[in-house]
Design a protein around this motif. Sequence first.
Motif: not given
Length: 190
Positions: A124-138, A147-161
Motif C-alpha cells: 500500500s502507498v500508505k501502509p501505516l494508515t491508522g498507526v499512532p506515531i509518538v514523538g517530541d519533534s516535528l 505513510l499515513g500514521a496518526i501523529p501524537h506529540l508529547v510535551l517531554t523532551g523537545k515537545g514544548e519547543k
Amino acid sequence: MITSSSKLIILDRDGVINEDSDDYVKSVEEWIPLPGSLEAIALLNQAGYQIAIATNQSGLSRGYFTISDLHAMHNKMDGLLKPLGGRVDSIFFCPHQDAHQCDCRKPAPGMMKEIALRYKKTDSVKPLTGVPIVGDSLRDLEAGVALGAIPHLVLTGKGEKTLSKGRLPEGTQIHADLLAFANALLENKA
C-alpha cells in the motif's frame, strides 16, 4: 507480524521514552527513563499493542558512542521494562547525520517503510494508515505521517519547543507525556 488481536504503535526514543540531551545520550548511565514512560509501554503491551521504536542516532556516525553502547542502552530499557510486564518488539535506528542525505533519517520515511514492511507486509502507498506515531519533534511526526500514521506529540523532551513553533501535521494530538498518550489511547479504545 501484527495479528488481528494486536496493533502497532511507533515511538521515538530520546525525549519520549528517556531523557534527551543536546550532547546526545551516549551511555547506559546517561539513558534515564522519563517518569511513567516504561509504565506506559507496559500498559500498551498488556492491551495488545506491539511497540516499535524509530530513532535517529547520529551519535554513532559522529563517534560519540558505539553500536555496543547503543545495544547496552536498549538492554537497560528492556531490563527495566520486564518487571513491569512490558517489552519493545523492535528498534529501528538511523546512524546517519543530516549531511548524509539518507532515506532512513527522520523526517525521511525510510525507517517507517522498514517498519511497515516488517509489520504490515503490504504494498500500500500508505501502509501505516491508522498507526499512532509518538514523538517530541516535528521530524518524528512527519516521517510517520508520510505513510499515513496518526501523529501524537508529547510535551517531554523537545515537545514544548516543537509545539511553540507550530506547523504540526494536521490532526496532531498533543499529550503531556507518554503515559498520558497511553491513557488517552486506551480510554478511547474502551
